[in-house]
Design an enzyme around this catalytic site. Sequence first.
Site, short mmCIF file in Angstrom:
data_model
loop_
_atom_site.label_atom_id
_atom_site.label_comp_id
_atom_site.label_asym_id
_atom_site.label_seq_id
_atom_site.Cartn_x
_atom_site.Cartn_y
_atom_site.Cartn_z
N ASP A 109 -1.48 5.67 -5.02
CA ASP A 109 -2.07 4.82 -3.86
C ASP A 109 -2.39 3.54 -4.38
OD1 ASP A 109 -4.50 4.87 -1.19
OD2 ASP A 109 -3.46 3.64 -1.60
N ASP A 134 0.97 -1.14 0.00
CA ASP A 134 -0.05 -0.10 0.01
C ASP A 134 0.82 1.29 0.00
OD1 ASP A 134 -2.24 1.64 2.60
OD2 ASP A 134 -1.80 2.09 0.31
C1 LIG Z 1 -10.24 -4.70 3.80
C2 LIG Z 1 -9.06 -3.42 3.48
C3 LIG Z 1 -9.61 -1.93 3.59
C4 LIG Z 1 -8.75 -1.28 3.33
C5 LIG Z 1 -7.41 -1.36 2.64
C6 LIG Z 1 -6.38 -0.25 2.12
N1 LIG Z 1 -5.43 -0.61 2.09
O1 LIG Z 1 -4.82 0.76 1.59
C7 LIG Z 1 -5.96 1.51 1.57
C8 LIG Z 1 -5.74 2.89 0.84
C9 LIG Z 1 -6.61 3.78 1.47
C10 LIG Z 1 -5.75 4.88 2.15
O2 LIG Z 1 -6.12 4.76 3.45
C11 LIG Z 1 -4.44 4.15 2.04
N2 LIG Z 1 -4.26 3.34 1.06
N3 LIG Z 1 -7.02 0.90 1.79
C12 LIG Z 1 -7.25 -2.91 2.44
C13 LIG Z 1 -7.78 -3.87 2.81
F1 LIG Z 1 -7.68 -4.98 2.73
#
Ligand SMILES: Cc1ccc(-c2noc([C@H]3C[C@@H](O)CN3)n2)cc1F
Length: 329
Positions: A217, A32
């Site tokens: 992102d 991420d």
């Molecule tokens: C179940 C789940 C939920 C959210 C995320 C998630 N991971 O990164 C992000 C985006 C949004 C921001 O917060 C930073 N990057 N969202 C992953 C998941 F597996």
Amino acid sequence: GTGVVTATPEQGDVEYLSPVTIGGQTINMDFDSGSSDLWVFNTELAAGSQAGHSNFNPETSTTFQLLQGASFEISYGDGSGAAGNVGTDTVNIGGATVTNQAVELATAVSSSFVQDTQSNGLVGLAFSKLNTIKPVQQKTFFDNAIATLPIPVFTADLRHAAVGAYEFGNIDSTKFNGSLSWTDVNATSGFWQFSSQQFAVGTGPTMNLAGGQAIADTGTTLMIADPSIVNAYYSQVQGAVNNETVGGVTFPCAAQLPDLAVDIGGNYMATVRGDDINFSPVDAAGTTCFGGLQAGTAGGLQIYGDIMFKSQFVAFNGGNNSIGMAPHQ
Ligand SMILES: Cc1ccc(-c2noc([C@H]3C[C@@H](O)CN3)n2)cc1F
């Protein structure tokens, strides 16, 4: 040395999973570039939360050390989150290795993570200033690895319904067309953030979005853009409607979707393929589809997520805080 791992999309390209070896235990995780914590499902979690997941076991790692008194608590853009304790261990991503990486052991995770049994935690690749560990903030894997990498870069090569790759310390020029266009990043907010002030729908005119800003992102599934972009785009799609019940713009799955070009730092117009903006059917019959391009708040920070990465190879340079982009090969 360098490191390269596969990036395998879940069904529907909802997220991409890559193998990470922590203390000799290999676990599939979600990389991420929009957050800065490395946290993992583990044997300290309640059994109900562990069910179906690969769970890191700190007790069987000969290199794990608890970071006394340290904890973390993180929440993501969609309201999901995790919290727990912290240790350090040797983390190896495709050969790129960090010996004392902060590894966050969740003792609580929100339901969407529990339900997503293919994903066993996140590897945060934004700037370390966003790391949530207290009382002493810790560094991301990339920040710790950067000094040992031949070049201070990691790259994202994410594909629609196909296996791609994340690479550390090398730019594989066979993966993109032409040369990378580089753009300065403003790291002040801790994101890989750049200005994005122009856009064009299909073969239409270039339009302005004064003051537009966006982040790259990889952890966001969709592309969240200013309402002015979203309205201009879907005005060109027959049958597109703002579907309150579904929570965003939908259109007939048979619709012809134009490409969308967005400005990257004033240096490059990144073209997002129209096909990739047809994200997923919302009905069993596959008549109505949900848009991969959705609206954020007017004037807010735009989030260029996986929908964009499926069209663009992206290099993140932590040496001079810049982003390189080019169409996939
Ligand atoms: C179940 C789940 C939920 C959210 C995320 C998630 N991971 O990164 C992000 C985006 C949004 C921001 O917060 C930073 N990057 N969202 C992953 C998941 F597996």
